[in-house]
Design a protein around this motif. Sequence first.
Motif, PDB file in Angstrom:
ATOM      1  N   LEU A 198       9.468  -7.013  -6.605  1.00 42.69           N
ATOM      2  CA  LEU A 198       8.747  -6.844  -7.865  1.00 42.69           C
ATOM      3  C   LEU A 198       9.222  -5.632  -8.652  1.00 42.69           C
ATOM      4  CD1 LEU A 198       5.040  -7.461  -6.765  1.00 42.69           C
ATOM      5  CD2 LEU A 198       6.543  -9.043  -7.962  1.00 42.69           C
ATOM      6  N   ILE A 199       9.388  -4.513  -7.954  1.00 44.06           N
ATOM      7  CA  ILE A 199       9.647  -3.268  -8.676  1.00 44.06           C
ATOM      8  C   ILE A 199      11.068  -2.748  -8.539  1.00 44.06           C
ATOM      9  CG2 ILE A 199       7.223  -2.599  -8.456  1.00 44.06           C
ATOM     10  CD1 ILE A 199       8.253  -0.412  -6.484  1.00 44.06           C
ATOM     11  N   GLY A 200      11.835  -3.263  -7.608  1.00 46.54           N
ATOM     12  CA  GLY A 200      13.179  -2.761  -7.380  1.00 46.54           C
ATOM     13  C   GLY A 200      13.174  -1.644  -6.355  1.00 46.54           C
ATOM     14  N   ASP A 201      14.344  -1.074  -6.113  1.00 42.29           N
ATOM     15  CA  ASP A 201      14.494  -0.051  -5.076  1.00 42.29           C
ATOM     16  C   ASP A 201      14.099   1.351  -5.528  1.00 42.29           C
ATOM     17  OD1 ASP A 201      15.415  -1.941  -3.283  1.00 42.29           O
ATOM     18  OD2 ASP A 201      17.523  -1.580  -3.759  1.00 42.29           O
ATOM     19  N   ASP A 202      14.055   1.592  -6.822  1.00 41.19           N
ATOM     20  CA  ASP A 202      13.780   2.934  -7.334  1.00 41.19           C
ATOM     21  C   ASP A 202      12.360   2.992  -7.890  1.00 41.19           C
ATOM     22  OD1 ASP A 202      13.739   5.425  -8.533  1.00 41.19           O
ATOM     23  OD2 ASP A 202      15.738   5.215  -9.416  1.00 41.19           O
ATOM     24  N   VAL A 203      11.440   3.472  -7.058  1.00 36.26           N
ATOM     25  CA  VAL A 203      10.033   3.516  -7.441  1.00 36.26           C
ATOM     26  C   VAL A 203       9.827   4.431  -8.649  1.00 36.26           C
ATOM     27  CG1 VAL A 203       7.711   4.147  -6.646  1.00 36.26           C
ATOM     28  CG2 VAL A 203       9.281   2.986  -5.099  1.00 36.26           C
ATOM     29  N   ALA A 204      10.486   5.580  -8.662  1.00 37.45           N
ATOM     30  CA  ALA A 204      10.328   6.523  -9.772  1.00 37.45           C
ATOM     31  C   ALA A 204      10.805   5.916 -11.087  1.00 37.45           C
ATOM     32  CB  ALA A 204      11.070   7.816  -9.482  1.00 37.45           C
ATOM     33  N   GLN A 258       0.825  -1.210   0.000  1.00 35.19           N
ATOM     34  CA  GLN A 258       0.000   0.000   0.000  1.00 35.19           C
ATOM     35  C   GLN A 258       0.857   1.256   0.000  1.00 35.19           C
ATOM     36  OE1 GLN A 258      -3.305   0.245   2.791  1.00 35.19           O
ATOM     37  NE2 GLN A 258      -3.313  -1.994   2.956  1.00 35.19           N
ATOM     38  N   ILE A 259       1.909   1.253   0.798  1.00 36.89           N
ATOM     39  CA  ILE A 259       2.799   2.417   0.864  1.00 36.89           C
ATOM     40  C   ILE A 259       3.434   2.678  -0.500  1.00 36.89           C
ATOM     41  CG2 ILE A 259       4.991   3.262   1.826  1.00 36.89           C
ATOM     42  CD1 ILE A 259       4.145   1.764   4.450  1.00 36.89           C
ATOM     43  N   VAL A 260       3.951   1.632  -1.115  1.00 36.11           N
ATOM     44  CA  VAL A 260       4.596   1.792  -2.420  1.00 36.11           C
ATOM     45  C   VAL A 260       3.568   2.207  -3.477  1.00 36.11           C
ATOM     46  CG1 VAL A 260       5.820   0.586  -4.270  1.00 36.11           C
ATOM     47  CG2 VAL A 260       6.522   0.265  -1.897  1.00 36.11           C
ATOM     48  N   TYR A 261       2.388   1.609  -3.432  1.00 36.15           N
ATOM     49  CA  TYR A 261       1.352   1.988  -4.400  1.00 36.15           C
ATOM     50  C   TYR A 261       1.019   3.473  -4.274  1.00 36.15           C
ATOM     51  CZ  TYR A 261      -2.969   2.685  -6.816  1.00 36.15           C
ATOM     52  OH  TYR A 261      -3.908   3.197  -7.661  1.00 36.15           O
TER      53      TYR A 261
END
Length: 105
Positions: free
Chosen positions: A72-78, A28-31
């Motif tokens: 799933l997405i890695g460390d760099d959300v941007a 949820q935080i990452v989303y």
Amino acid sequence: MGIQDIIEGKKQWRAHVARVKTLPPDYQIVYKEMQKYLFKVGPVDLPEGPLLPEIVDFFEEGVAAGKGVLELIGDDVAAFCDGLIKDSPTYAEIYQQSISGKPRS
């Protein structure tokens, strides 16, 4: 856009938010960070497009597979978000084109 379209849009958005709330807290935080970033960067079709529901689908699959969100997405959300929208026109690009006088391609 009529009143029925607005009501239906709100129903769909509420259902989407309810799906997000069923995800584990780290997801949820990452989303929410992804959502903030994407609304700032502004893919033109974000509000009506499939991107946000597809992210939730992807996250639900990750949860089912027992993976952490960063697996799933890695460390760099941007950077992950940029990869998702790399072929989508953004408001920033449209603005840049409008001030430079170049037509959209």
